[in-house]
Design an enzyme around this catalytic site. Structure first.
Site, PDB file in Angstrom:
ATOM      1  N   CYS A  77      39.390 -20.766  49.486  1.00  0.00           N
ATOM      2  CA  CYS A  77      40.059 -21.993  49.072  1.00  0.00           C
ATOM      3  C   CYS A  77      39.050 -23.135  49.062  1.00  0.00           C
ATOM      4  CB  CYS A  77      41.199 -22.280  50.048  1.00  0.00           C
ATOM      5  SG  CYS A  77      41.901 -23.917  49.909  1.00  0.00           S
ATOM      6  N   CYS A  96      40.193 -26.418  50.684  1.00  0.00           N
ATOM      7  CA  CYS A  96      40.174 -26.417  52.146  1.00  0.00           C
ATOM      8  C   CYS A  96      38.749 -26.425  52.693  1.00  0.00           C
ATOM      9  CB  CYS A  96      40.860 -25.171  52.699  1.00  0.00           C
ATOM     10  SG  CYS A  96      42.343 -24.676  51.833  1.00  0.00           S
ATOM     11  N   ASP A  97      37.859 -25.642  52.103  1.00  0.00           N
ATOM     12  CA  ASP A  97      36.605 -25.336  52.778  1.00  0.00           C
ATOM     13  C   ASP A  97      35.336 -25.905  52.157  1.00  0.00           C
ATOM     14  OD1 ASP A  97      37.931 -23.877  54.764  1.00  0.00           O
ATOM     15  OD2 ASP A  97      38.049 -22.117  53.481  1.00  0.00           O
TER      16      ASP A  97
END
Lengths: 79, 309
Positions: free
Chosen positions: B135, B138-139
C-alpha cells in the site's frame, strides 16, 4: 508519569485510534509524524526492526501496533 | 468451560459492506458480532474518494473514521485483529472460526473483501514490513530518498509510482507484459519523470536482504530461465492486483476468480450464510456498491431469522 511517544502517520487508522485512546485516558505523549520527521522515522525503524506504524514507546518499553491490552498494562490503566 | 453466546448474526469483515450490514443489523435489534482483521478494509488504502454520495470529496481515512463512529453510536461490538479463518456447521447452526475462537451463530454475513495479490517469490513473506509493501498510501513515507521497485504495470502500479516519485530517489517499474496496461494519461505523467525506469517483460524472482530489503533478482522474459540480474533496492511495492479474500471459505460456491456466488438477496449456497461486497460476484467493485450490498445482506439475514427462529 510514564514518558510516552507515538510514532505515527496521518494516513494510518490505528495511529489515530491509539492517539484517541491515549487522549481518552488523559495520557500526554509526543506525537512523531514519521512522514515529516525523518530522524524520528529512522529512530523508530532502528528500534523496532520494521516499517509499520503505530509504534508506541512507554518509558523503555516498545509496543508495535495498537495493542490496547499491552498499552493499558504498561500504563497501569484499568480496561 | 466458556459460555458461548448464541449470536443472531456474525459479520466477517468490517469494510463498507460489513459495517453497513452491522448498522442495519443493529437497528433491527439483532444480537450481533463483527470479527475482522481491521476496520475499513480497502477503504483504508484509498486516497481521495469523490463518488460516495453526500461527500464531494472525502479521504479513505476520514470515511473509515466515520464508519467507526457510526458503529460506536449503536454499540456494535467489533473484534479487530481477529480475522475469520473458516466456516463450518454445528448441527443446524453455522459456525465462524476466527484466529481467536469459534462462534456459533444463527446467521452469518461474509464480507471479507479483497486482499492484495502476492508475488509468491522467496523473500516476500520474510521482508514484509521490512521493505516489502502493498500500500503506497500507507507506506511510501518510509522510502523517502531511497531506491525502490514497483511490481506491476496497471493503474495501481503507476499510481504507486506517481506517489513514490514525490519522495523516493529512483523507482524501477517491473512490468510483466510487453507494455504497461495503465491509462495512457497516467503512463505519460509517470514516465516523464527522470526518476522512473520502466522494465517491461520482466519479473521479480527473489527479494533479498539482511534485516531489511537490499535488492531484488529480476528476469527478463526474453532471456529464458537462465538469464537474470540483480537490482539494488530498499523497497518493493507489490501492485499486481487484488483477489477475493475467500480462499479459506470451503463449502461456499465460488466462480473461477474465487468470488462467492450470491443471489439477489445475498444468499450463498449454504443456509443461513449470506455474503456481500467485493468478496462476492456482484459486479462493479465500489465503496458505495459494497455498502449497499451489506445493507441488503443484513435485511435478508433478518428475514431469514424471522422465518426460521
Amino acid at each position: 508519569m510514564a514518558k510516552v511517544k507515538v510514532y505515527s502517520l496521518p494516513t494510518c487508522l490505528y495511529c489515530r485510534k491509539a492517539k484517541k485512546f491515549l487522549d481518552a485516558n488523559n495520557i500526554s505523549y509526543d506525537d512523531i509524524n514519521v512522514g515529516t520527521d525523518k530522524e524520528g522515522m529512522e529512530e523508530m525503524v532502528e528500534k523496532t526492526g520494521q516499517m509499520s506504524v503505530p509504534v508506541l514507546t512507554i518509558d523503555d518499553q516498545t509496543v508495535i501496533g495498537f495493542d490496547k491490552r499491552k498499552i493499558s498494562e504498561l500504563l497501569g490503566l484499568v480496561e | 468451560m466458556n459460555t458461548v453466546k448464541n449470536y443472531d448474526l456474525i459479520i466477517a469483515g468490517a469494510g463498507p459492506a460489513g459495517i453497513s450490514a452491522a448498522i442495519y443489523g443493529a437497528r433491527k435489534g439483532l444480537e450481533l458480532l463483527v470479527v475482522t482483521e481491521d476496520t475499513g478494509g480497502q477503504t483504508n488504502w484509498t486516497g481521495e474518494i469523490e463518488n460516495y454520495t453526500g461527500f464531494h470529496m472525502i479521504t479513505g481515512a476520514e470515511l473509515v473514521d466515520k464508519f467507526a463512529e457510526h458503529t460506536e453510536k449503536y454499540g456494535i461490538k467489533i473484534k479487530e485483529q481477529e480475522p475469520v479463518i473458516g466456516l463450518g456447521t454445528e448441527g443446524r447452526l453455522p459456525v465462524v472460526k476466527t484466529t481467536g475462537g469459534t462462534y456459533p451463530a444463527k446467521s452469518v454475513i461474509v464480507a471479507t473483501g479483497k486482499i492484495f495479490k502476492k508475488l509468491q517469490v522467496p523473500g516476500e513473506e520474510e521482508f514484509q514490513r521490512k521493505g516489502v509493501a502493498y500500500c503506497a498510501t500507507c507506506d511510501a513515507p518510509f522510502f523517502a530518498g531511497k531506491t525502490v521497485a514497483v511490481a506491476g504495470g496497471g493503474n495501481s502500479a503507476f499510481e504507486y509510482a506517481q506517489q513514490l516519485m514525490q519522495i523516493a530517489r529512483k523507482i524501477y517499474l517491473i512490468n510483466l507484459d510487453k507494455k504497461p496496461t495503465a491509462d495512457q494519461v497516467l503512463q505519460e505523467k509517470v514516465l516523464a519523470s527522470n526518476k522512473i525506469e520502466l522494465l517491461n517483460s520482466s519479473v521479480i524472482t527473489e527479494i533479498t536482504g539482511d534485516r531489511f530489503v537490499q535488492g531484488i533478482k529480476i528476469r527478463n522474459q526474453n532471456e529464458g530461465s537462465t538469464g537474470g540480474h540483480y537490482l539494488e533496492v530498499e523497497g518493493v511495492f507489490v501492485a499486481i492486483g487484488l483477489i477475493p479474500n475467500s480462499s479459506f471459505l470451503s463449502g461456499l460456491q465460488k466462480n473461477k476468480q474465487g468470488e462467492i456466488l450470491v443471489d439477489n438477496y445475498n444468499r450463498t449456497n449454504l443456509q443461513g450464510i449470506f455474503a456481500a461486497g467485493d468478496v462476492t460476484d456482484v459486479p462493479h467493485k465500489q465503496i458505495i456498491v459494497a455498502a449497499g450490498e451489506g445493507a441488503k445482506a443484513a435485511l435478508s439475514a433478518y428475514s431469514y431469522l424471522v422465518r426460521n427462529y
